[in-house]
Design a protein around this motif. Structure first.
Motif, PDB file in Angstrom:
ATOM      1  N   GLU A  74       0.833  -1.207   0.000  1.00 13.34           N
ATOM      2  CA  GLU A  74       0.000   0.000   0.000  1.00 13.34           C
ATOM      3  C   GLU A  74       0.866   1.254   0.000  1.00 13.34           C
ATOM      4  O   GLU A  74       0.564   2.231  -0.708  1.00 13.34           O
ATOM      5  N   ALA A  75       1.941   1.239   0.797  1.00  7.69           N
ATOM      6  CA  ALA A  75       2.826   2.400   0.853  1.00  7.69           C
ATOM      7  C   ALA A  75       3.509   2.642  -0.485  1.00  7.69           C
ATOM      8  O   ALA A  75       3.663   3.781  -0.930  1.00  7.69           O
ATOM      9  N   LEU A  76       3.904   1.566  -1.162  1.00  5.85           N
ATOM     10  CA  LEU A  76       4.583   1.703  -2.448  1.00  5.85           C
ATOM     11  C   LEU A  76       3.626   2.165  -3.548  1.00  5.85           C
ATOM     12  O   LEU A  76       4.024   2.867  -4.481  1.00  5.85           O
ATOM     13  N   LEU A  77       2.343   1.792  -3.442  1.00  3.55           N
ATOM     14  CA  LEU A  77       1.356   2.151  -4.462  1.00  3.55           C
ATOM     15  C   LEU A  77       0.732   3.519  -4.228  1.00  3.55           C
ATOM     16  O   LEU A  77       0.129   4.092  -5.141  1.00  3.55           O
ATOM     17  N   GLY A  78       0.865   4.033  -3.008  1.00  2.16           N
ATOM     18  CA  GLY A  78       0.163   5.247  -2.613  1.00  2.16           C
ATOM     19  C   GLY A  78       0.204   6.411  -3.590  1.00  2.16           C
ATOM     20  O   GLY A  78      -0.823   7.040  -3.859  1.00  2.16           O
ATOM     21  N   PRO A  79       1.388   6.719  -4.167  1.00  2.00           N
ATOM     22  CA  PRO A  79       1.472   7.917  -5.003  1.00  2.00           C
ATOM     23  C   PRO A  79       0.853   7.782  -6.399  1.00  2.00           C
ATOM     24  O   PRO A  79       0.879   8.746  -7.158  1.00  2.00           O
TER      25      PRO A  79
END
Length: 213
Positions: A37-42
């Motif tokens: 989720e953190a990697l996909l956030g942007p």
């Protein structure tokens, strides 16, 4: 189906791009879901976990990281009707001929207790004798599947050495054992942002982002 195993060539062109919107994260591992989720956030992606959708966990019958990632992503995409992203990753220890490898989660037992798994790794290395290599690497295979059966896959790797006892309470899985090359702290001691900048998962994601987003 297309794919890439070359972590040094993140500019590979995918056959299909991923549109912004909902994406199933085909994992029931909370730590892994948080990292993804953190990697996909942007990128305008709205991740939803397989657990949140009450999707079953398939039996991982593949003999490679890529094969297991593909079967998990394809099942989640088929059952949800949404694109799905699956990760199959593990720790490969040189002295153990690449084990635990694709069985990394299974070494933690039915309770998924990675303290048990880390102890098993250490005991197995110790059984090889005092001169056994402590070199190891993490591998991450990502498979992105659509409901029509199309799959894109990407694979990343990070090399390092193993320490004992485990160090740090960050990360998850085998992170407290693993010190990446060029560093003196383990993934378990590292700030998440620092780990995300270099991990096997981050390297696979760099390929995915360049190719499909």
């Amino acid at each position: 189906m297309s794919g890439s195993g070359d972590e040094e060539a993140p500019g590979r062109q995918a056959i299909r791009k991923l549109a912004p919107g909902r994406l199933v994260i085909a994992s029931h591992n909370p730590g892994k879901v948080r990292e993804i989720e953190a990697l996909l956030g942007p990128y305008g992606i709205q991740p939803v976990s397989a657990a949140a959708l009450d999707l079953p966990e398939p039996e991982e019958t593949g003999t490679t990281f890529v094969a297991n990632a593909e079967l998990k992503a394809l099942q989640a995409a088929d059952l949800s009707g949404l694109p799905a992203l699956a990760d199959d990753s593990g720790l490969c220890v040189d002295a153990l001929n690449g084990d635990p490898g694709i069985y990394s989660a299974r070494w933690a037992g039915p309770g998924k207790d990675f303290a048990v798994a880390m102890r098993r790794v250490e005991d197995a290395i110790a059984a090889k004798g005092p001169d056994a290599s402590r070199d190891a690497h993490f591998v991450c295979a990502l498979a992105l599947a659509w409901p029509d059966g199309h799959v894109e896959w990407f694979e990343g790797r990070v090399d390092g050495t193993l320490v004992w006892p485990p160090r740090g309470d960050r990360g998850f899985g085998y992170d407290p054992l693993f010190v990446p090359l060029g560093h003196d702290i383990s993934f378990g001691e590292m700030d998440p942002e620092a780990k995300h900048a270099m991990s096997h998962r981050a390297r696979a994601f760099a390929q995915l982002v360049a190719a499909v987003l």
